[in-house]
Scaffold this motif. Sequence first.
Motif, PDB file in Angstrom:
ATOM      1  N   LEU A  71       0.826  -1.209   0.000  1.00 10.76           N
ATOM      2  CA  LEU A  71       0.000   0.000   0.000  1.00 10.76           C
ATOM      3  C   LEU A  71       0.860   1.260   0.000  1.00 10.76           C
ATOM      4  O   LEU A  71       0.597   2.209  -0.756  1.00 10.76           O
ATOM      5  CB  LEU A  71      -0.941   0.009   1.211  1.00 10.76           C
ATOM      6  CG  LEU A  71      -2.061  -1.027   1.205  1.00 10.76           C
ATOM      7  CD1 LEU A  71      -2.773  -1.057   2.559  1.00 10.76           C
ATOM      8  CD2 LEU A  71      -3.046  -0.749   0.094  1.00 10.76           C
ATOM      9  N   ARG A  72       1.905   1.271   0.821  1.00  7.75           N
ATOM     10  CA  ARG A  72       2.745   2.466   0.954  1.00  7.75           C
ATOM     11  C   ARG A  72       3.703   2.661  -0.217  1.00  7.75           C
ATOM     12  O   ARG A  72       3.883   3.778  -0.687  1.00  7.75           O
ATOM     13  CB  ARG A  72       3.552   2.399   2.248  1.00  7.75           C
ATOM     14  CG  ARG A  72       2.736   2.672   3.473  1.00  7.75           C
ATOM     15  CD  ARG A  72       3.625   2.834   4.721  1.00  7.75           C
ATOM     16  NE  ARG A  72       2.768   3.108   5.861  1.00  7.75           N
ATOM     17  CZ  ARG A  72       2.334   2.178   6.701  1.00  7.75           C
ATOM     18  NH1 ARG A  72       2.695   0.915   6.548  1.00  7.75           N
ATOM     19  NH2 ARG A  72       1.544   2.510   7.702  1.00  7.75           N
ATOM     20  N   GLN A  73       4.328   1.580  -0.649  1.00  7.22           N
ATOM     21  CA  GLN A  73       5.402   1.714  -1.630  1.00  7.22           C
ATOM     22  C   GLN A  73       4.940   1.629  -3.083  1.00  7.22           C
ATOM     23  O   GLN A  73       5.533   2.265  -3.948  1.00  7.22           O
ATOM     24  CB  GLN A  73       6.478   0.672  -1.359  1.00  7.22           C
ATOM     25  CG  GLN A  73       7.155   0.896  -0.019  1.00  7.22           C
ATOM     26  CD  GLN A  73       8.126  -0.214   0.335  1.00  7.22           C
ATOM     27  OE1 GLN A  73       8.383  -1.123  -0.454  1.00  7.22           O
ATOM     28  NE2 GLN A  73       8.664  -0.158   1.539  1.00  7.22           N
ATOM     29  N   LYS A  74       3.918   0.856  -3.343  1.00  3.66           N
ATOM     30  CA  LYS A  74       3.470   0.673  -4.730  1.00  3.66           C
ATOM     31  C   LYS A  74       2.212   1.476  -5.052  1.00  3.66           C
ATOM     32  O   LYS A  74       2.145   2.151  -6.070  1.00  3.66           O
ATOM     33  CB  LYS A  74       3.199  -0.815  -5.013  1.00  3.66           C
ATOM     34  CG  LYS A  74       4.374  -1.714  -4.817  1.00  3.66           C
ATOM     35  CD  LYS A  74       5.343  -1.597  -5.939  1.00  3.66           C
ATOM     36  CE  LYS A  74       6.456  -2.631  -5.755  1.00  3.66           C
ATOM     37  NZ  LYS A  74       7.496  -2.478  -6.719  1.00  3.66           N
ATOM     38  N   LEU A  75       1.213   1.361  -4.191  1.00  2.70           N
ATOM     39  CA  LEU A  75      -0.080   1.949  -4.504  1.00  2.70           C
ATOM     40  C   LEU A  75      -0.134   3.452  -4.232  1.00  2.70           C
ATOM     41  O   LEU A  75      -0.564   4.224  -5.092  1.00  2.70           O
ATOM     42  CB  LEU A  75      -1.165   1.218  -3.709  1.00  2.70           C
ATOM     43  CG  LEU A  75      -2.586   1.306  -4.232  1.00  2.70           C
ATOM     44  CD1 LEU A  75      -2.681   0.931  -5.695  1.00  2.70           C
ATOM     45  CD2 LEU A  75      -3.505   0.430  -3.406  1.00  2.70           C
ATOM     46  N   LEU A 113      -1.364   6.979  -6.827  1.00  3.99           N
ATOM     47  CA  LEU A 113      -2.726   7.475  -6.654  1.00  3.99           C
ATOM     48  C   LEU A 113      -2.769   9.001  -6.578  1.00  3.99           C
ATOM     49  O   LEU A 113      -1.801   9.629  -6.165  1.00  3.99           O
ATOM     50  CB  LEU A 113      -3.322   6.900  -5.365  1.00  3.99           C
ATOM     51  CG  LEU A 113      -3.577   5.404  -5.347  1.00  3.99           C
ATOM     52  CD1 LEU A 113      -3.979   4.954  -3.949  1.00  3.99           C
ATOM     53  CD2 LEU A 113      -4.655   5.027  -6.352  1.00  3.99           C
ATOM     54  N   PRO A 114      -3.921   9.579  -6.959  1.00  6.00           N
ATOM     55  CA  PRO A 114      -4.108  11.020  -6.730  1.00  6.00           C
ATOM     56  C   PRO A 114      -4.038  11.310  -5.223  1.00  6.00           C
ATOM     57  O   PRO A 114      -4.229  10.421  -4.393  1.00  6.00           O
ATOM     58  CB  PRO A 114      -5.508  11.307  -7.271  1.00  6.00           C
ATOM     59  CG  PRO A 114      -5.934  10.100  -8.013  1.00  6.00           C
ATOM     60  CD  PRO A 114      -5.067   8.955  -7.592  1.00  6.00           C
ATOM     61  N   GLU A 115      -3.795  12.564  -4.884  1.00 10.16           N
ATOM     62  CA  GLU A 115      -3.530  12.960  -3.498  1.00 10.16           C
ATOM     63  C   GLU A 115      -4.581  12.454  -2.505  1.00 10.16           C
ATOM     64  O   GLU A 115      -4.246  11.893  -1.466  1.00 10.16           O
ATOM     65  CB  GLU A 115      -3.422  14.481  -3.417  1.00 10.16           C
ATOM     66  CG  GLU A 115      -2.972  14.993  -2.080  1.00 10.16           C
ATOM     67  CD  GLU A 115      -2.774  16.495  -2.075  1.00 10.16           C
ATOM     68  OE1 GLU A 115      -3.048  17.093  -1.027  1.00 10.16           O
ATOM     69  OE2 GLU A 115      -2.358  17.055  -3.100  1.00 10.16           O
ATOM     70  N   PHE A 117      -3.971   9.575   0.393  1.00 10.56           N
ATOM     71  CA  PHE A 117      -4.215   9.789   1.817  1.00 10.56           C
ATOM     72  C   PHE A 117      -5.044   8.636   2.386  1.00 10.56           C
ATOM     73  O   PHE A 117      -4.733   8.087   3.447  1.00 10.56           O
ATOM     74  CB  PHE A 117      -4.916  11.127   2.039  1.00 10.56           C
ATOM     75  CG  PHE A 117      -5.361  11.346   3.452  1.00 10.56           C
ATOM     76  CD1 PHE A 117      -4.448  11.677   4.439  1.00 10.56           C
ATOM     77  CD2 PHE A 117      -6.694  11.201   3.795  1.00 10.56           C
ATOM     78  CE1 PHE A 117      -4.856  11.875   5.756  1.00 10.56           C
ATOM     79  CE2 PHE A 117      -7.122  11.394   5.106  1.00 10.56           C
ATOM     80  CZ  PHE A 117      -6.198  11.732   6.086  1.00 10.56           C
ATOM     81  N   GLU A 118      -6.105   8.257   1.695  1.00 14.11           N
ATOM     82  CA  GLU A 118      -6.949   7.157   2.154  1.00 14.11           C
ATOM     83  C   GLU A 118      -6.187   5.834   2.152  1.00 14.11           C
ATOM     84  O   GLU A 118      -6.386   4.986   3.031  1.00 14.11           O
ATOM     85  CB  GLU A 118      -8.214   7.079   1.300  1.00 14.11           C
ATOM     86  CG  GLU A 118      -9.136   8.261   1.546  1.00 14.11           C
ATOM     87  CD  GLU A 118     -10.353   8.295   0.635  1.00 14.11           C
ATOM     88  OE1 GLU A 118     -10.534   7.363  -0.172  1.00 14.11           O
ATOM     89  OE2 GLU A 118     -11.124   9.273   0.749  1.00 14.11           O
ATOM     90  N   CYS A 119      -5.291   5.675   1.190  1.00 15.85           N
ATOM     91  CA  CYS A 119      -4.448   4.473   1.137  1.00 15.85           C
ATOM     92  C   CYS A 119      -3.499   4.441   2.336  1.00 15.85           C
ATOM     93  O   CYS A 119      -3.276   3.383   2.938  1.00 15.85           O
ATOM     94  CB  CYS A 119      -3.672   4.467  -0.182  1.00 15.85           C
ATOM     95  SG  CYS A 119      -2.763   2.956  -0.498  1.00 15.85           S
ATOM     96  N   ARG A 120      -2.962   5.603   2.718  1.00 19.87           N
ATOM     97  CA  ARG A 120      -2.103   5.681   3.901  1.00 19.87           C
ATOM     98  C   ARG A 120      -2.890   5.300   5.152  1.00 19.87           C
ATOM     99  O   ARG A 120      -2.390   4.590   6.019  1.00 19.87           O
ATOM    100  CB  ARG A 120      -1.518   7.080   4.068  1.00 19.87           C
ATOM    101  CG  ARG A 120      -0.581   7.155   5.268  1.00 19.87           C
ATOM    102  CD  ARG A 120       0.108   8.503   5.477  1.00 19.87           C
ATOM    103  NE  ARG A 120       0.382   9.179   4.247  1.00 19.87           N
ATOM    104  CZ  ARG A 120       0.031  10.463   4.007  1.00 19.87           C
ATOM    105  NH1 ARG A 120      -0.605  11.161   4.915  1.00 19.87           N
ATOM    106  NH2 ARG A 120       0.335  11.023   2.866  1.00 19.87           N
ATOM    107  N   ALA A 138      -3.178   1.596   5.199  1.00 21.59           N
ATOM    108  CA  ALA A 138      -1.909   0.987   5.601  1.00 21.59           C
ATOM    109  C   ALA A 138      -1.719   1.099   7.115  1.00 21.59           C
ATOM    110  O   ALA A 138      -1.244   0.156   7.762  1.00 21.59           O
ATOM    111  CB  ALA A 138      -0.747   1.638   4.860  1.00 21.59           C
ATOM    112  N   ASN A 139      -2.112   2.237   7.683  1.00 19.24           N
ATOM    113  CA  ASN A 139      -2.012   2.408   9.130  1.00 19.24           C
ATOM    114  C   ASN A 139      -2.928   1.436   9.878  1.00 19.24           C
ATOM    115  O   ASN A 139      -2.572   0.918  10.933  1.00 19.24           O
ATOM    116  CB  ASN A 139      -2.339   3.850   9.526  1.00 19.24           C
ATOM    117  CG  ASN A 139      -1.267   4.825   9.094  1.00 19.24           C
ATOM    118  OD1 ASN A 139      -0.152   4.438   8.750  1.00 19.24           O
ATOM    119  ND2 ASN A 139      -1.607   6.099   9.079  1.00 19.24           N
ATOM    120  N   VAL A 140      -4.104   1.176   9.327  1.00 23.58           N
ATOM    121  CA  VAL A 140      -5.019   0.207   9.928  1.00 23.58           C
ATOM    122  C   VAL A 140      -4.405  -1.197   9.871  1.00 23.58           C
ATOM    123  O   VAL A 140      -4.477  -1.955  10.849  1.00 23.58           O
ATOM    124  CB  VAL A 140      -6.404   0.241   9.237  1.00 23.58           C
ATOM    125  CG1 VAL A 140      -7.253  -0.944   9.645  1.00 23.58           C
ATOM    126  CG2 VAL A 140      -7.109   1.552   9.546  1.00 23.58           C
TER     127      VAL A 140
END
Length: 133
Positions: A18-22, A26-28, A32-35, A38-40
């Motif tokens: 999620l952090r390194q590839k996706l 992605l648009p900003e 943010f939602e992907c981050r 990843a935190n979850v």
Amino acid sequence: MAERPDAAEILDIVASFLRQKLMPALPERLAFECRLAANVVDLVKREITLCGQNELAEVARLRILLNRDGTRDILVADFADRLSRGELSPAMQLVSEHLWVTAIDKLLIDQPGYASLLKVTEANTVKGNSNEL
């Protein structure tokens, strides 16, 4: 034959993806939602790896404090009841240590990057395990 990864390793792989590839692709707003996702995943990993041992240590401490046996839920309820009735007090050394260690253990799962927690755990690394009174 290679061993399959355990749940914690799988969650590490997902968070890394999620952090390194996706995220970079992605648009900003979606990044943010992907981050957040990843935190979850990181939080779930910490729950899986730490929660069980922390709860066992909490039960052991409560058994000593309350001088009785029982499930975690029963012991926690009894502890809270005795605190509210004044039979136990946060001024008592074992009670304050139990409350402190329990809070630290919960923060290690929920907020492991919390600056004050990092100072405390760094100091405890020198002294020993945070789960011990």
